[in-house]
Scaffold this active site. Structure first.
Site, mmCIF file in Angstrom:
data_model
loop_
_atom_site.group_PDB
_atom_site.id
_atom_site.type_symbol
_atom_site.label_atom_id
_atom_site.label_comp_id
_atom_site.label_asym_id
_atom_site.label_seq_id
_atom_site.Cartn_x
_atom_site.Cartn_y
_atom_site.Cartn_z
ATOM 1 C CD GLU A 180 -3.076 -1.010 0.287
ATOM 2 O OE1 GLU A 180 -3.087 -0.060 -0.523
ATOM 3 O OE2 GLU A 180 -3.951 -1.906 0.302
ATOM 4 N NE ARG A 184 -3.703 2.811 -0.638
ATOM 5 C CZ ARG A 184 -4.971 2.680 -0.308
ATOM 6 N NH1 ARG A 184 -5.682 3.729 0.010
ATOM 7 N NH2 ARG A 184 -5.549 1.498 -0.270
ATOM 8 C CG ASP A 313 -6.431 -6.964 -7.323
ATOM 9 O OD1 ASP A 313 -5.395 -7.360 -6.760
ATOM 10 O OD2 ASP A 313 -7.149 -6.057 -6.854
ATOM 11 C CD GLU A 489 -10.960 -1.399 -8.165
ATOM 12 O OE1 GLU A 489 -12.022 -0.920 -7.698
ATOM 13 O OE2 GLU A 489 -9.897 -1.380 -7.532
HETATM 14 C C1 DMJ Z 1 -6.527 0.531 -4.904
HETATM 15 O O1 DMJ Z 1 -5.822 0.804 -3.755
HETATM 16 C C2 DMJ Z 1 -5.670 -0.140 -5.902
HETATM 17 O O2 DMJ Z 1 -6.297 -0.050 -7.123
HETATM 18 C C3 DMJ Z 1 -5.377 -1.566 -5.581
HETATM 19 O O3 DMJ Z 1 -4.745 -2.264 -6.630
HETATM 20 C C4 DMJ Z 1 -6.594 -2.347 -5.199
HETATM 21 N N1 DMJ Z 1 -7.739 -1.544 -5.219
HETATM 22 C C5 DMJ Z 1 -7.745 -0.278 -4.577
HETATM 23 C C6 DMJ Z 1 -8.975 0.482 -4.966
HETATM 24 O O4 DMJ Z 1 -10.090 -0.289 -5.037
#
Ligand code: DMJ
Length: 593
Positions: A180, A184, A313, A489
């Site tokens: 994270e 970010r 994902d 998404e």
């Molecule tokens: C985000 O923090 C990023 O896209 C991450 O890959 C997973 N999804 C969240 C938002 O839904």
């Protein structure tokens, strides 16, 4: 003329009103009967001719019906893009784009007023909070800066920059999530560096942060630990899942670390991040898919679910994006991506029973008493999976392209067989994700289950008939699955789909979602909040605005309505938190194949 009179006139077919043609007045009495007989004969002849045509030419008719119902297996670019004309440019829809810009200001100004510098924002209580007790690391500020730059919010950016220069501290003695923090904060700093035309403060902070994250990679396998103490460099094993790391979490650091190496000419970040993919490649499961957990000691897959949602994902997302990031120069990522997409089609892509919605299922491992493993298919899809529609479409125009660049939208003959397959699935998945917005709020839930023949559910009970929110019951507290937490998404995929087709349908979809967010998530005093149950109106709100609202959801919506030349997809690759990073030709020789 009064309506009654009109109706009367239609009934009395041959009664001639004043002013009608003289010839009709002079027709003989039996004329109407003869005319009726002729019309009937003509009608019967038409029906017979139609039936004969269908009998002798079944294919076009079936195709027409198929595409009308939406099942067509045919390559039909006109169905996939609005335009027959191929265009490379679509102007901004300025009023809609500016409405999204105003929404960003509504969110940012509330955060700045109530919680500037705090990691997270709670718009209802108008407070901020930090991820750890050691203090904030600029989670929300950094995640928002490139959106401000994109929207031309100079004053807001100037204040955010001042905060980074004077108040941001990464010397925090507590555990931070490696993934994270990378997507970010590191991603946000790198993108801010590029979009601010090279403001060195951002790059200096990025280097400092990456150096503080590097010790996480010091494990026997080279897979990074889930959490790291940014002050001491001590990496902390996963308390919830001992010895394990999430596959998507370890494989979604590469765009950021590689770009940092490119900028600084320091290979270390590249090598550490690339090694993770080397380990994953070597651990390959026989069916070409990735389980959601890996063993951090051995670098092998742990027996765990296979899915495109949480912890799975962005592994798939970054395979494609690593290939794109270095201008298609690293074939290894293309091969891994193509292999994974083949396996996804073979094992995970499904259709619903009634309306044939395309979705991705999950595979859950089950062990029998003899220790044998079998995989059970679960018809469940996280909102997170909605990135995949756009990603497949983008991949089809790159790894599945026979010409470069492909047209907008791609034309027959421009895509390979797998490119066509991926494009078609991508279009269908975007549609499915839009269909799951058919709720009381017009927002889609966190998790959707799809109907399968063996579920024993009555078809009549289903509204809409092919998907449902599991555990949602009238009068009871809604399950986790029912929430909408401002996730990006679907709009991410709409943005990509629009750029690749210029089909206004995608803008229309995006506008509908934006209006639902405005109607149900907007907090009047400032900011936006998550909705607890997408099927309940008036919506109950949860006191949290995720940072991805400003970094992703509003950015993708803004880009959807902006001039299509802004941040073009052949020059930028978006990290998984929507931070655009420029595509470059690598200066580092990797030898990874
Ligand atoms: C985000 O923090 C990023 O896209 C991450 O890959 C997973 N999804 C969240 C938002 O839904």
């Amino acid at each position: 003329m009064p309506e009654v009179e009109l109706r009367k006139r239609k009934k009395g077919q041959l009664s001639t009103p004043a002013g009608s043609t003289p010839s009709s007045k002079q027709q003989p009495a039996g004329y109407s009967a003869v005319l009726q007989t002729y019309s009937r004969l003509l009608y019967i002849a038409f029906v017979l001719a139609g039936l004969c045509f269908v009998y002798f030419n079944p294919t076009p008719v079936i195709n027409l019906l198929d595409s009308w119902i939406g099942f067509s297996e045919q390559w039909d670019p006109s169905k996939l893009g609005v335009g027959t004309p191929i265009s490379t440019y679509t102007p901004a829809d300025t009023p809609k784009r500016d409405a999204v810009g105003a929404a960003f200001k509504h969110a940012w100004s509330a955060y700045e007023r109530d919680a500037m510098g705090d990691d997270e924002y709670h718009p209802i209580s108008r407070t901020g909070s930090n991820l750890t007790k050691a203090g904030g690391i600029g989670y929300t500020v950094i995640d928002s800066i490139d959106t401000m730059l994109l929207m031309g919010l100079r004053d807001e950016h100037a204040r955010a920059l001042q905060w980074v220069a004077n108040k941001m501290s990464l010397d925090r003695d507590d555990n931070f999530n490696t993934f994270e923090t990378t997507i970010r904060v590191l991603g946000g700093l790198l993108s801010a560096y590029h979009l601010s035309s090279g403001n060195t403060i951002y790059l200096e902070k990025a280097v400092e942060l990456a150096d503080r994250l590097l010790p996480a990679f010091d494990t026997p396998s080279g897979l990074p630990q889930s959490t790291i103490n940014l002050a001491t460099g001590k990496s902390i094993p996963n308390a919830e899942f001992p010895g394990l790391v999430g596959t998507a979490e370890v494989s979604t650091l590469q765009l950021e670390f590689r770009y940092l190496s490119y900028l600084t000419d320091n290979d270390i970040y590249w090598r550490k991040a690339e090694n993770v993919i080397r380990v994953i490649k070597a651990a390959r499961l026989p069916h070409g898919l990735a389980s959601v957990f890996m063993n951090v000691e051995e670098g092998q897959y742990a027996l765990s679910a296979i899915r495109l949602g949480s912890r799975g994902d962005s592994f798939y997302e970054y395979l494609l994006k690593q290939y794109l990031q270095t201008n298609g120069s690293e074939a290894v990522y293309r091969d891994m991506y193509d292999n994974a997409m083949g396996a996804i089609h073979e094992h995970l892509i499904q259709k619903t029973v009634n309306t044939k919605m395309t979705y991705t299922a999950e595979l859950i491992p089950e062990q029998n008493p003899n220790g044998q493993i079998s995989w059970r298919l679960i018809p469940k899809q996280d909102h997170l999976v909605c990135f995949l529609g756009g990603s497949l479409m983008l991949g089809a125009t790159r790894t599945g392209a026979l010409v470069h660049p492909v047209s907008v939208p791609p034309q027959e003959g421009e895509l390979s067989a797998t490119g066509k397959r991926d494009w078609k699935t991508g279009v269908e998945l975007v549609k499915t994700c839009m269909d799951t917005h058919d709720t009381a709020t017009g927002l889609s839930p966190e998790i959707v289950h799809f109907r399968i023949p063996s579920d024993g559910m009555s078809r009549k009970a289903m509204v809409p008939s092919d998907w449902y929110i599991k555990g949602a019951r009238q009068g009871e507290f809604p399950p986790y699955d029912a929430r909408y937490m401002l996730r990006p998404e679907t709009v991410e995929s709409l943005f990509i789909a629009f750029r690749l087709t210029h089909d206004v349908r995608y803008r229309d979809y995006g506008w509908r979602i934006f209006q639902s967010i405005e109607k149900h998530c907007r907090v009047e005093t400032g900011g936006y909040a998550a909705v607890v149950n997408v099927d309940e109106v008036p919506a109950r709100l949860e006191d949290k605005m995720e940072t991805f609202m400003m970094s992703e959801t509003l950015k993708y919506l803004y880009l959807l309505f902006d001039d299509s030349r802004t941040l073009p997809l052949d020059q930028f690759v978006f990290n998984t938190e929507a931070h655009p990073l420029p595509i470059f030709n690598p200066t580092i020789r990797t030898g990874f194949s």
